[in-house]
Enzyme design. Sequence first.
Site, mmCIF file in Angstrom:
data_model
loop_
_atom_site.group_PDB
_atom_site.id
_atom_site.type_symbol
_atom_site.label_atom_id
_atom_site.label_comp_id
_atom_site.label_asym_id
_atom_site.label_seq_id
_atom_site.Cartn_x
_atom_site.Cartn_y
_atom_site.Cartn_z
ATOM 1 N N PHE A 12 9.532 -13.255 -23.137
ATOM 2 C CA PHE A 12 10.309 -13.421 -21.905
ATOM 3 C C PHE A 12 9.763 -12.492 -20.831
ATOM 4 C CE2 PHE A 12 14.158 -13.591 -19.230
ATOM 5 C CZ PHE A 12 14.425 -14.949 -19.295
ATOM 6 N N VAL A 15 5.688 -15.094 -17.666
ATOM 7 C CA VAL A 15 5.657 -16.548 -17.835
ATOM 8 C C VAL A 15 6.933 -17.062 -18.510
ATOM 9 C CG1 VAL A 15 4.370 -18.509 -18.756
ATOM 10 C CG2 VAL A 15 3.145 -16.483 -17.960
ATOM 11 N N LYS A 97 -4.900 -17.967 -24.606
ATOM 12 C CA LYS A 97 -6.288 -18.443 -24.672
ATOM 13 C C LYS A 97 -7.120 -17.701 -25.729
ATOM 14 C CE LYS A 97 -5.537 -16.683 -21.086
ATOM 15 N NZ LYS A 97 -4.499 -15.777 -20.552
ATOM 16 N N VAL A 124 -5.507 -22.227 -19.557
ATOM 17 C CA VAL A 124 -6.695 -22.267 -18.694
ATOM 18 C C VAL A 124 -6.267 -22.531 -17.255
ATOM 19 C CG1 VAL A 124 -8.903 -23.387 -18.245
ATOM 20 C CG2 VAL A 124 -8.092 -23.160 -20.588
ATOM 21 N N GLY A 179 -0.269 -5.272 -9.409
ATOM 22 C CA GLY A 179 0.100 -6.127 -10.527
ATOM 23 C C GLY A 179 -0.887 -7.235 -10.817
ATOM 24 N N GLU A 182 -4.264 -5.417 -15.337
ATOM 25 C CA GLU A 182 -3.551 -4.668 -16.366
ATOM 26 C C GLU A 182 -3.973 -3.198 -16.334
ATOM 27 O OE1 GLU A 182 -1.233 -5.949 -18.207
ATOM 28 O OE2 GLU A 182 -1.550 -8.072 -17.749
ATOM 29 N N ASP A 193 -11.499 -12.761 -20.901
ATOM 30 C CA ASP A 193 -10.503 -13.765 -20.548
ATOM 31 C C ASP A 193 -11.174 -15.043 -20.056
ATOM 32 O OD1 ASP A 193 -7.515 -14.348 -19.736
ATOM 33 O OD2 ASP A 193 -8.692 -14.805 -17.954
ATOM 34 N N LYS A 197 -11.289 -18.951 -21.951
ATOM 35 C CA LYS A 197 -10.959 -20.165 -21.199
ATOM 36 C C LYS A 197 -12.150 -21.122 -21.179
ATOM 37 C CE LYS A 197 -7.609 -17.697 -18.357
ATOM 38 N NZ LYS A 197 -7.340 -17.040 -17.060
ATOM 39 N N GLY A 294 0.366 -15.886 -12.418
ATOM 40 C CA GLY A 294 1.679 -15.730 -11.826
ATOM 41 C C GLY A 294 2.754 -16.449 -12.621
#
Length: 400
Positions: A12, A15, A97, A124, A179, A182, A193, A197, A294
């Site tokens: 939670f 996303v 991913k 992705v 933000g 990280e 990352d 993808k 986001g």
Amino acid sequence: MSNKLKIGLFGFGCVGSGLHEVLNQSNLLNASIEKIVVKDTSKTRSIDASNFSYDKSSILDDPEINLVVELIDDADAAYDIVTTAINKGKNVVSANKKLIAEHLAELLLLKDEYGVSFLYEAAVCASIPVIRNLEEYYNNDSLTGIEGICNGTTNYILTRLNNELKPFDEILDDAQKAGFAETDPTLDIDGFDSKYKLQILILHTFGLKTIPKNVLNIGIRHVKTADILFAKEKGLKLRLISYARKVNGKVAAFVAPLFVKDDNFAFDINYEFNGVSIEALFSDKQVFTGKGAGSFPTASAVLSDVSALQYDYKYEYKKLVNVNVELAEGFEIKAFVSSNDVAALSKIQFIDTEEEFTSATYAYKVGTINISQLNHETYRNNPDLFIAFYQDSKINVNLN
């Protein structure tokens, strides 16, 4: 008649909370979140603590839950959740991913064995519906290449570096405070990352299963202001590109900084936005752009998968049948290598040289290299080297 979906939600955060909100606002779906499992008991969240459980079995062992939505950032824990859910005959939606890239072959076999659906559009490029399009729209077209800006953090950093000519560490610090990055930015700025993808995109573009260690990822950690100035003087921009192209029956693939010209789709994709260019023999190039990160953009992709599952949608993976390509182990490409330590340039062997510059504190060389000499350790273990490729490179694949 659509199926009633009873959702067990893991996670939670950004996303997960976004999905909870958009699902509550949607009147079009026959779906409801029945249970939410989170890890941190002390964290304050947007809804009351009574809505949460801290025991994964409360979802996985509930026969009424027919859809598990996994939105956590721990790939190992996600693997346990996803495989257990599939073994119990539950459909799964995931945005992880890293999990998918590392366990792709196993997960494909497992979901077939238990006859369930495993969807991951949100893994992705968030809001960009690229996987579904590759599965459906491009199913009968002969795809020749795919490339994309698949990471909003690095695109944000590179955009600001180009516009402001500030040091990399300063822009990274700003990105972390805002933000966009990280606290540990390794996965983003070192290209992991984007590579995970890319592996998913390669599967749905060419039907080719890959493992992470076989796909080169070079990041942007070592970019210098002088490199940005070099690009600007030539009318170019740097973008971190996930790249795969079919050449002589093999797929040349990498994640690396690319110098792009103003006629390239990536040139005007700025800040946290993502973009994907798909090239085919008959439909030529088509470009998808949108927010690649986001809460709501990513949640919208998850919601799209949930919606599809109302009608028992599954990826058909038609390109996996009679796959006639393999991953190229080495190929020649035009490269730019720079360093503040002039002697360090000798660590990269050039086949030929088109341009070079040397001063007391900075040097670069442009020419053709074979990427078989590169691996991620080459990049990480040599912080004095910045390595980038060129948009207009003619790639020569070794046919041996």
